[in-house]
Design an enzyme around this catalytic site. Structure first.
Site, PDB file in Angstrom:
ATOM      1  N   ASN A  36      -8.448   4.184   5.217  1.00 47.90           N
ATOM      2  CA  ASN A  36      -8.250   2.801   4.767  1.00 47.90           C
ATOM      3  C   ASN A  36      -6.766   2.487   4.667  1.00 47.90           C
ATOM      4  O   ASN A  36      -5.994   3.275   4.132  1.00 47.90           O
ATOM      5  CB  ASN A  36      -8.916   2.590   3.409  1.00 47.90           C
ATOM      6  CG  ASN A  36     -10.421   2.592   3.529  1.00 47.90           C
ATOM      7  OD1 ASN A  36     -11.014   1.614   3.963  1.00 47.90           O
ATOM      8  ND2 ASN A  36     -11.045   3.715   3.185  1.00 47.90           N
ATOM      9  N   GLU A  80      -8.958   1.376   8.843  1.00 45.93           N
ATOM     10  CA  GLU A  80      -9.797   0.293   8.321  1.00 45.93           C
ATOM     11  C   GLU A  80      -8.959  -0.627   7.454  1.00 45.93           C
ATOM     12  O   GLU A  80      -8.292  -0.195   6.540  1.00 45.93           O
ATOM     13  CB  GLU A  80     -10.956   0.870   7.500  1.00 45.93           C
ATOM     14  CG  GLU A  80     -11.900   1.708   8.338  1.00 45.93           C
ATOM     15  CD  GLU A  80     -13.201   2.054   7.614  1.00 45.93           C
ATOM     16  OE1 GLU A  80     -13.391   1.606   6.466  1.00 45.93           O
ATOM     17  OE2 GLU A  80     -14.010   2.777   8.215  1.00 45.93           O
ATOM     18  N   ASP A  89     -12.586  -4.368   7.852  1.00 45.04           N
ATOM     19  CA  ASP A  89     -13.464  -3.901   6.775  1.00 45.04           C
ATOM     20  C   ASP A  89     -14.006  -5.094   5.987  1.00 45.04           C
ATOM     21  O   ASP A  89     -13.385  -6.158   5.978  1.00 45.04           O
ATOM     22  CB  ASP A  89     -12.638  -3.000   5.846  1.00 45.04           C
ATOM     23  CG  ASP A  89     -13.485  -1.945   5.157  1.00 45.04           C
ATOM     24  OD1 ASP A  89     -14.714  -2.108   5.122  1.00 45.04           O
ATOM     25  OD2 ASP A  89     -12.909  -0.968   4.664  1.00 45.04           O
ATOM     26  N   GLU A 145     -22.154  -1.027   6.355  1.00 43.72           N
ATOM     27  CA  GLU A 145     -21.839  -0.141   5.229  1.00 43.72           C
ATOM     28  C   GLU A 145     -22.804  -0.374   4.078  1.00 43.72           C
ATOM     29  O   GLU A 145     -23.443  -1.413   3.986  1.00 43.72           O
ATOM     30  CB  GLU A 145     -20.383  -0.306   4.783  1.00 43.72           C
ATOM     31  CG  GLU A 145     -20.012  -1.687   4.319  1.00 43.72           C
ATOM     32  CD  GLU A 145     -18.577  -1.758   3.799  1.00 43.72           C
ATOM     33  OE1 GLU A 145     -17.745  -0.927   4.184  1.00 43.72           O
ATOM     34  OE2 GLU A 145     -18.305  -2.662   3.009  1.00 43.72           O
TER      35      GLU A 145
END
Ligand code: C2E
Ligand code: CA
Ligand code: CA
Length: 414
Positions: free
Chosen positions: A235, A267, A297, A354
């Site tokens: 991330n 991400e 994301d 997700e």
């Protein structure tokens, strides 16, 4: 918990409905059942006895409606569970559900009337005693100061946990996302909510980013030497993109570890508007040119939206958990999910769902042609050794729906 150990408060203005609920609960030997004919009465009863385990609440009632009552219950810090039973249209029920969550009410279900015993029993089974919920809290009540967090970083107390990304069509594990955890000497494992924002606000998020990137690269190397072809996702805070040197440094780090940039996906979540759009775009374009994967994301929330797709060369679109979770039961969420998948397909992006928690969600995503899935249904984020063991275990259970043909080397080596 058994129904015989639970107390109930029924809030319902229609006599017949109210009696029916009382009868059902009495038949199941509920410990105690009290009733109110509107929100006002219920609020007064709740003041007298805040320990009631489950409130079953209608929405449309005179004097004080269910919405207002739930607001009062949330503000009063009611710790039990709430079950909404209503005849209102499902779009209104979805809105009431969202509102309850925003008021921190522990909602265990929304039932459209008529209430059947089966629906009621299923919802009640989701009730957990408040004490049981307390143990889940991993974030201490007190906020950490930037200095405490930086000290933890200097002491090497931060590490990634890894959560698998699985191909929905083949069940193959294709990669893992690295999620930051603080192994605090006093407080145990601490989740990112307790430190990401503080690091971002104090301009120190890069310190964590380098730790995460290095450890994720090493992890990816380990998995690949085990004979499993896998990528890793890290991330990246938008704040880190303000420095135009970032892309070059990231590429150099990956190269130093002899890892192909295509094995690393970055991400990106945007929780606020970018301050330095030029630098962010320069970095991202350079990273993409170097072969890194770029993922948008939490797609569909906040600033993570369509406009970003038009100017950033993404390779992957990650559909926010809220659309996945609600897609099975809520039409609006399903439309968002379907449209997001369509956008991904048309832009040639890999789609990732997700927060997949149930077989139902998995089946729906598969049917809708989503590429990858991630979530508790497959596995929770795990520390590195647990992840490696999980991979090996997977190779030994060939009937699992996540079975990986990529894992064949494990099987043959045994
Ligand atoms: P995210 O990138 O959207 O990560 C997914 C979050 O959902 C993770 O929370 C993960 O543990 C959780 N999750 C995964 N599967 C499920 C599921 O089936 N159900 C539910 N309810 N949750 C699931 P986590 O680890 O607490 O991370 C929260 C956020 O913190 C991440 O959201 C990401 O935005 C941020 N973050 C984590 N690590 C880093 C990091 O190293 N750097 C930066 N800048 N941000 C990070
Ligand atoms: Ca992420
Ligand atoms: Ca996300």
């Amino acid at each position: 918990m058994k129904i015989a150990e639970l107390s109930f408060l029924i809030v319902e203005d229609e006599e017949f409905q109210r009696q029916m609920l009382v009868e059902m609960l009495k038949a199941a030997k509920a410990k105690n059942v009290v009733t109110a004919t509107n929100g006002q009465e219920a609020a007064e009863l709740l003041v007298q006895d805040p320990s009631v385990d489950i409130i079953i609440c209608d929405l449309d009632m005179p004097v004080m409606d269910g919405l207002e009552f739930l607001r009062h219950a949330g503000e009063a810090g009611y710790r039990g569970s709430v079950l909404i039973a209503s005849a209102l249209h499902h779009t209104l029920l979805a809105a009431a559900e969202a509102m309850s969550k925003a008021y921190s009410v522990n909602l265990i279900g929304v039932i459209s009337k008529p209430v059947t015993w089966q629906l009621l029993e299923e919802a009640i089974s989701r009730h957990a005693a408040p004490e049981a919920k307390l143990h889940v809290r991993s974030v201490p009540r007190r906020a950490f100061t930037p200095d405490e967090i930086l000290h933890g970083l200097t002491e090497d107390q931060f590490e990634p946990f890894f959560q698998p990304k699985v191909d929905l069509a083949t069940g193959r594990v294709v990669g893992a996302e690295a999620l930051a955890r603080w192994r605090h000497p006093q407080h145990g494992i601490i989740a990112p909510a307790a430190f990401i924002k503080i690091l971002e606000d104090s301009g120190k998020i890069d310190e964590l980013m380098w730790v995460m990137l290095r450890k994720a690269i090493v992890f990816c190397g380990t998995v690949n030497t085990m004979g499993v072809e896998s990528s890793v996702a890290v991330n990246l805070s938008l704040k880190s993109l303000n420095n135009v040197e970032l892309a070059g440094r990231v590429a150099a780090t990956v190269e130093r570890h002899n890892l192909d940039p295509s094995k690393v996906c970055l991400e990106l979540t945007e929780s606020a508007a970018t301050t330095n759009l030029g630098a962010a775009l320069e970095n991202l374009t350079r990273l993409r040119m170097a072969g890194f994967g770029l993922s948008i994301d939490d797609f569909g929330t906040g600033y993570s939206s369509m406009q970003q797709l038009t100017r950033i060369p993404f390779t992957e679109l990650k559909i926010d958990r809220s659309f996945v979770t609600n897609a099975v039961n809520h039409e609006a969420a399903r439309v968002m999910l379907t449209s997001s998948l369509q956008i991904a397909r048309q832009l040639n992006l890999k789609s990732v769902a997700e927060g997949v928690e149930t077989q139902q969600e998995w089946d729906l995503l598969q049917e809708l042609g989503c590429d990858l899935a991630q979530g508790y249904f497959i596995a929770k984020p795990m520390e590195v050794n647990d992840y490696l063991n999980w991979l090996k275990e997977l190779a030994r259970t060939p009937n699992s729906i996540f079975t990986s043909s990529i894992l064949a080397p494990f099987t043959s080596r045994r």
